[in-house]
Design a protein around this motif. Sequence first.
Motif, short mmCIF file in Angstrom:
data_model
loop_
_atom_site.label_atom_id
_atom_site.label_comp_id
_atom_site.label_asym_id
_atom_site.label_seq_id
_atom_site.Cartn_x
_atom_site.Cartn_y
_atom_site.Cartn_z
N VAL A 565 -65.65 35.87 -12.97
CA VAL A 565 -65.27 34.17 -13.00
C VAL A 565 -63.66 33.90 -13.69
CG1 VAL A 565 -67.43 33.77 -13.22
CG2 VAL A 565 -66.84 34.39 -14.98
N ASP A 566 -63.53 35.06 -14.94
CA ASP A 566 -62.11 35.02 -15.48
C ASP A 566 -61.56 36.24 -15.19
OD1 ASP A 566 -60.06 34.10 -16.78
OD2 ASP A 566 -61.02 33.41 -18.22
N GLY A 567 -60.87 36.71 -16.31
CA GLY A 567 -60.29 37.66 -16.39
C GLY A 567 -58.79 37.74 -16.62
N SER A 568 -58.55 38.68 -16.50
CA SER A 568 -56.48 39.09 -17.18
C SER A 568 -56.13 39.97 -16.58
CB SER A 568 -56.63 38.40 -18.67
OG SER A 568 -56.63 39.82 -19.10
N TYR A 569 -54.43 39.78 -16.58
CA TYR A 569 -54.28 41.38 -15.83
C TYR A 569 -52.74 41.35 -16.87
CZ TYR A 569 -50.92 38.24 -13.05
OH TYR A 569 -49.78 37.03 -13.31
N HIS A 570 -51.67 42.30 -16.18
CA HIS A 570 -50.02 42.83 -16.79
C HIS A 570 -49.96 42.94 -15.49
CE1 HIS A 570 -47.15 45.54 -18.67
NE2 HIS A 570 -47.68 44.51 -19.91
N PRO A 571 -48.28 42.12 -15.99
CA PRO A 571 -47.63 42.05 -14.93
C PRO A 571 -46.80 43.64 -13.82
CG PRO A 571 -46.14 41.53 -16.27
CD PRO A 571 -47.88 41.84 -16.69
N VAL A 572 -47.21 44.46 -15.43
CA VAL A 572 -46.51 46.28 -14.99
C VAL A 572 -47.75 47.01 -14.94
CG1 VAL A 572 -45.09 48.06 -15.38
CG2 VAL A 572 -44.77 45.75 -16.22
N ASP A 573 -48.39 47.13 -15.78
CA ASP A 573 -50.03 48.44 -15.76
C ASP A 573 -50.28 47.66 -15.04
OD1 ASP A 573 -48.24 49.78 -17.69
OD2 ASP A 573 -49.17 48.83 -19.56
N SER A 574 -51.14 46.93 -14.74
CA SER A 574 -52.63 46.07 -13.78
C SER A 574 -52.00 46.71 -11.90
CB SER A 574 -52.58 44.39 -13.49
OG SER A 574 -52.92 44.33 -14.76
N SER A 575 -53.55 47.16 -11.93
CA SER A 575 -53.45 48.23 -10.05
C SER A 575 -54.91 48.05 -9.62
CB SER A 575 -52.93 49.83 -10.40
OG SER A 575 -53.90 49.93 -11.08
N GLU A 576 -54.83 48.51 -8.75
CA GLU A 576 -56.25 48.15 -7.91
C GLU A 576 -57.15 49.07 -8.71
OE1 GLU A 576 -56.21 48.96 -3.77
OE2 GLU A 576 -54.97 47.00 -3.33
N MET A 577 -57.12 50.10 -9.32
CA MET A 577 -57.80 50.89 -9.73
C MET A 577 -58.46 50.58 -10.86
SD MET A 577 -58.96 54.23 -9.53
CE MET A 577 -58.83 54.90 -8.45
N ALA A 578 -57.14 50.22 -11.58
CA ALA A 578 -57.67 49.27 -12.77
C ALA A 578 -58.47 48.51 -12.98
CB ALA A 578 -55.60 48.97 -13.82
N PHE A 579 -58.83 47.49 -11.64
CA PHE A 579 -59.40 46.49 -11.87
C PHE A 579 -61.10 46.75 -10.94
CE2 PHE A 579 -56.05 43.82 -12.75
CZ PHE A 579 -56.78 42.34 -13.13
N LYS A 580 -60.56 48.08 -10.36
CA LYS A 580 -62.47 48.81 -10.57
C LYS A 580 -62.96 49.24 -11.55
CE LYS A 580 -63.39 51.64 -6.83
NZ LYS A 580 -63.37 53.49 -5.90
N MET A 581 -61.52 50.19 -12.36
CA MET A 581 -62.54 50.18 -13.69
C MET A 581 -62.82 49.22 -14.21
SD MET A 581 -62.60 54.10 -13.07
CE MET A 581 -63.07 54.40 -14.81
N ALA A 582 -61.96 48.53 -14.39
CA ALA A 582 -63.05 47.29 -15.50
C ALA A 582 -64.28 46.43 -14.88
CB ALA A 582 -61.89 46.08 -15.36
N ALA A 583 -64.79 46.19 -13.50
CA ALA A 583 -66.08 45.77 -12.89
C ALA A 583 -66.53 47.00 -13.17
CB ALA A 583 -65.23 45.76 -11.26
N SER A 584 -66.62 48.25 -13.22
CA SER A 584 -67.39 49.30 -13.48
C SER A 584 -68.29 49.26 -14.90
CB SER A 584 -66.57 50.64 -12.76
OG SER A 584 -67.59 51.65 -13.56
N ILE A 585 -67.01 48.80 -15.36
CA ILE A 585 -67.77 49.21 -16.78
C ILE A 585 -68.60 47.40 -17.35
CG2 ILE A 585 -67.23 48.50 -20.17
CD1 ILE A 585 -63.91 49.95 -18.23
N ALA A 586 -68.30 46.11 -16.65
CA ALA A 586 -68.81 45.10 -16.48
C ALA A 586 -70.22 45.31 -16.36
CB ALA A 586 -67.71 44.63 -15.92
#
Length: 689
Positions: A565-586
């Motif tokens: 439903v929502d979230g945020s990203y960083h134009p430089v530091d965001s990546s597919e791996m980072a969002f995969k890890m974020a989903a795992s934490i959620a």
Amino acid sequence: MNLFSAESIRNVCVLGHGGSGKTSLVEAILSKAKVSERFGKISDGTTVSDYDPEEIKRQISINMTVEPYEWKTAKIGLTKVNLIDTPGYFDFVGDAICGVRVCGSALIVVNAKNGVQVGTEQAYEMASNKGMAKMFFVSNMDDEYADFAAVVAQLKEKFGKSVAPFRIPIKDGKKIKGYVNVVSGRAFTISNDVETEIPIPDDMVNSYNEYHEFLLEAVAESSEEMLERYLEGDTITDDEMRSVLKEAVRSGVVAPVYGGFSTGTTFAVRSLMDAMLKYLPTPIQCPPELAERDGEPVELLGNTTDPLAAMVFKTVADPYVGKMSIFRVYSGVIRPDSTVYNPNKGVNERIGKIYMLRGKKQIEVSELRAGDIGAVTKLAQTQTGDTLCSTHIPMMLSGISLPKPNLSMAIVPKSKGDEEKINSGLTRLSEEDPTFTVENNVETKENIISGLGDLHLEVICSKLQSKFGVGVNLAAPTIPYRETIRKSVKVQGRHKKQSGGHGQFGDVWIEFSPHDGDDLIFEESVFGGAVPKNYFPAVEKGLRECIQKGPLAGYPVVGLKAVLVDGSYHPVDSSEMAFKMAASIAYKDGLPQASPVLLEPVGRLEVVMPESQMGDITGDINKRRGRILDMSPIGGGKGKVTAEVPLGEMARYSSDLRSMTQGRGSFSFEFVRYEEAPANVAQKIVQGK
């Protein structure tokens, strides 16, 4: 051995309870027919039938074997009899069923000391369901507790008026010295295989009169005319009785009883062998076998001039000879070095040499004709129950209906690195025994073997060791529980890591909620580009990896809906791996808050048992947390109970049901769905993990 056509063949399946004396009787018959080199004994491991190392070790029959012999009487002439000696123990009933499938008559052995047992009842039921001619033989009559009259009374009580003693043993203390022929009304003593006629002993006149009346009743039942005369009190002469007896026995209306066999001798066996030729049907006298040709039924009459049709009813996995297929020819002739068609597999098979089998002995023959039984080696794709027929005129026989395995165990190698040998051995053994199955459970990573009981699986493991040189242990299979959630939650998963240079950043808000399906439903409703679309697949992938382990006990999670439903990203530091890890934490933070519960597999249980034991069965099902769905009589003094029971409560049900019903009960169990486990049960499972 001579070649025979159907007119001069008898195919007889030897049935009975385990330990009733079947194999000893077969041994005595083979000795009397002078086709065995010695009179073998079960205790010495020297019988023709029980030659498998497992049978010798356990002193029980495990496999069906074919024991042909030739016998001649003055009136009938030289005849070939194919005896099929079958196991009597319930774990190996598949071989008995296969033997019944290809035979025209059944010789049911009853131990004089033990009388009618569960295996006797099952043998009679199998033979009756096929419409076979039946003959009883009372063995072990020299036992001090043997009581022929009591056994006959039990047989009549259990199986009705069809049971009719044809010969009564004459005993002198423990010793049997002759017999009374109920059909002819004559008595004989036997000494050194020589019969001497005597008057019927005074103390046996009443028994003879009673059994002669039994015989008259049975004969009357075979004919409306005879029944009418019998009920009107008209005298039925012995000549009239004998004239209808053959057809009455062949049609199954009359089941003769013979007695007098002493274990370890051939006493009274000759009269039984004569009787089998006189009363039991040839393949041509049996009802025609039906096959399907071009979608139409066709009757196979046992003619050698008709197209070939044969059925494989037993497969033997021999480590030296290879795969051996034992078959019965129903039509035509099968010859060596020929090509036949297997319609079940849609392939041609090459026939090499053809054999008759007698135990483990292979006797090469030039052909096998309709009605006969033989074997061939190295058929590539043919299995038990398959048809072999002419390549020019394809037809298919009905297969063999076998019980489904009902006891499953996980198989564990004793030594690492033996997995390939074990898999190869299990595959070979499953070809040999269709009531045994092997399955690799992808979820639990276990090899599961299933059979008809503890002894069945124990023998399979012993054969793996003796035939294929690999040792294994058995363990209870892992129950495939599931987990799910019962309420909705909204959680944040934020992954941020800075270690010089580009960091890792992914931030998601996910709503988790339950749904009715099994698979994960992933959706997104992100506004304003808070999470770029190219990261959506990474979020879903992270969740799919996580649901393999639930928050309670690590079982897979089902019925989960996740909405980004929502979230945020960083134009430089965001990546597919980072969002995969974020989903795992959620996922890891959110599911414990969503009222997670354990789901257990539930199956549909159908139990068939004597009606008198229905109360015991339903009480036991209730103890297993089962829900009774239906209870109803099904005829023949039997009832059926249908229920839904958790799989976790079914681990030892095969053995427990056998114990509760003394082997008279049977069941089937199929998975239906998952249900929430009670809190106390779930707590034990979670603590066990």
